[in-house]
Design a protein around this motif. Structure first.
Motif, PDB file in Angstrom:
ATOM      1  N   PHE A  67      10.908  -5.972  -8.338  1.00  0.00           N
ATOM      2  CA  PHE A  67       9.604  -5.964  -8.130  1.00  0.00           C
ATOM      3  C   PHE A  67       9.260  -7.265  -8.801  1.00  0.00           C
ATOM      4  CE2 PHE A  67       7.617  -1.731  -6.722  1.00  0.00           C
ATOM      5  CZ  PHE A  67       8.801  -1.749  -5.907  1.00  0.00           C
ATOM      6  N   PRO A  68       8.869  -8.247  -8.128  1.00  0.00           N
ATOM      7  CA  PRO A  68       8.422  -9.606  -8.655  1.00  0.00           C
ATOM      8  C   PRO A  68       6.919  -9.531  -8.755  1.00  0.00           C
ATOM      9  CG  PRO A  68       8.806 -10.103  -6.249  1.00  0.00           C
ATOM     10  CD  PRO A  68       9.228  -8.637  -6.800  1.00  0.00           C
ATOM     11  N   GLY A  69       6.469 -10.500  -9.823  1.00  0.00           N
ATOM     12  CA  GLY A  69       5.058 -10.556  -9.967  1.00  0.00           C
ATOM     13  C   GLY A  69       4.850  -9.904 -11.408  1.00  0.00           C
ATOM     14  N   SER A  70       3.407  -9.870 -11.515  1.00  0.00           N
ATOM     15  CA  SER A  70       2.832  -9.701 -12.784  1.00  0.00           C
ATOM     16  C   SER A  70       2.469  -8.069 -13.210  1.00  0.00           C
ATOM     17  CB  SER A  70       1.663 -10.610 -13.116  1.00  0.00           C
ATOM     18  OG  SER A  70       0.464 -10.287 -12.287  1.00  0.00           O
ATOM     19  N   GLY A  71       2.863  -7.284 -12.146  1.00  0.00           N
ATOM     20  CA  GLY A  71       2.381  -5.859 -12.159  1.00  0.00           C
ATOM     21  C   GLY A  71       1.284  -5.298 -11.091  1.00  0.00           C
ATOM     22  N   GLY A  72       0.720  -6.458 -10.285  1.00  0.00           N
ATOM     23  CA  GLY A  72      -0.108  -5.892  -9.322  1.00  0.00           C
ATOM     24  C   GLY A  72      -1.650  -5.717  -9.859  1.00  0.00           C
ATOM     25  N   GLU A  73      -1.905  -6.183 -11.213  1.00  0.00           N
ATOM     26  CA  GLU A  73      -3.232  -5.918 -11.622  1.00  0.00           C
ATOM     27  C   GLU A  73      -4.347  -6.581 -10.679  1.00  0.00           C
ATOM     28  OE1 GLU A  73      -0.987  -7.117 -13.423  1.00  0.00           O
ATOM     29  OE2 GLU A  73      -0.433  -5.362 -15.017  1.00  0.00           O
ATOM     30  N   ARG A  96       0.742  -1.247   0.266  1.00  0.00           N
ATOM     31  CA  ARG A  96      -0.071  -0.098  -0.005  1.00  0.00           C
ATOM     32  C   ARG A  96       0.933   1.250   0.138  1.00  0.00           C
ATOM     33  NH1 ARG A  96      -2.881  -3.397   3.401  1.00  0.00           N
ATOM     34  NH2 ARG A  96      -2.148  -2.235   5.339  1.00  0.00           N
ATOM     35  N   GLU A  97       1.896   1.182   0.804  1.00  0.00           N
ATOM     36  CA  GLU A  97       2.862   2.153   0.730  1.00  0.00           C
ATOM     37  C   GLU A  97       3.541   2.561  -0.532  1.00  0.00           C
ATOM     38  OE1 GLU A  97       7.057   3.534   2.811  1.00  0.00           O
ATOM     39  OE2 GLU A  97       5.981   1.651   3.794  1.00  0.00           O
ATOM     40  N   ILE A  98       3.911   1.587  -1.138  1.00  0.00           N
ATOM     41  CA  ILE A  98       4.566   1.713  -2.766  1.00  0.00           C
ATOM     42  C   ILE A  98       3.369   2.340  -3.381  1.00  0.00           C
ATOM     43  CG2 ILE A  98       5.398   0.399  -4.671  1.00  0.00           C
ATOM     44  CD1 ILE A  98       6.380  -1.793  -2.341  1.00  0.00           C
ATOM     45  N   SER A 109       3.938  -9.481  -3.149  1.00  0.00           N
ATOM     46  CA  SER A 109       5.235  -9.632  -3.757  1.00  0.00           C
ATOM     47  C   SER A 109       6.311  -8.407  -3.899  1.00  0.00           C
ATOM     48  CB  SER A 109       5.333 -10.498  -5.120  1.00  0.00           C
ATOM     49  OG  SER A 109       4.614 -11.701  -5.119  1.00  0.00           O
ATOM     50  N   PRO A 110       5.856  -7.496  -4.363  1.00  0.00           N
ATOM     51  CA  PRO A 110       6.981  -6.333  -4.205  1.00  0.00           C
ATOM     52  C   PRO A 110       6.989  -5.762  -2.915  1.00  0.00           C
ATOM     53  CG  PRO A 110       5.556  -6.049  -6.130  1.00  0.00           C
ATOM     54  CD  PRO A 110       4.903  -7.329  -5.465  1.00  0.00           C
ATOM     55  N   GLY A 111       5.567  -5.996  -2.202  1.00  0.00           N
ATOM     56  CA  GLY A 111       5.696  -5.221  -0.627  1.00  0.00           C
ATOM     57  C   GLY A 111       6.886  -6.222   0.216  1.00  0.00           C
TER      58      GLY A 111
END
Length: 77
Positions: free
Chosen positions: A64-70, A25-27, A38-40
């Motif tokens: 930042f791992p993952g697919s972009g947080g969608e 959430r901060e990011i 994952s990025p968190g």
């Protein structure tokens, strides 16, 4: 064939789920980048590792791992 080479790892960091979500959430709020757990987690761990006194003044690059947080974006905002 494996991409992950454990011999290159200095240490592992366990990140609490609540900390990963709060950091995500901060990011999102600070940068506008879509970020999920994952990025968190990666960011929280980077901060924890660089906070050790023997690493004072060091810099960490966080991928930042993952697919972009969608999938996580509505929950993170």
């Amino acid at each position: 064939m494996s991409v992950y080479d454990i011999s290159l790892v200095d240490e592992g960091v366990t990140v609490p789920d609540v900390a990963a979500a709060a950091t995500a959430r901060e990011i999102v709020r600070a940068t506008g980048l879509p970020a999920g757990a994952s990025p968190g987690s990666a960011t929280w761990a980077s901060r924890a590792v660089t906070a050790h006194p023997h690493r004072a003044g060091s810099t960490a690059a966080t991928v930042f791992p993952g697919s972009g947080g969608e999938r996580c974006l509505p929950a993170a905002c």
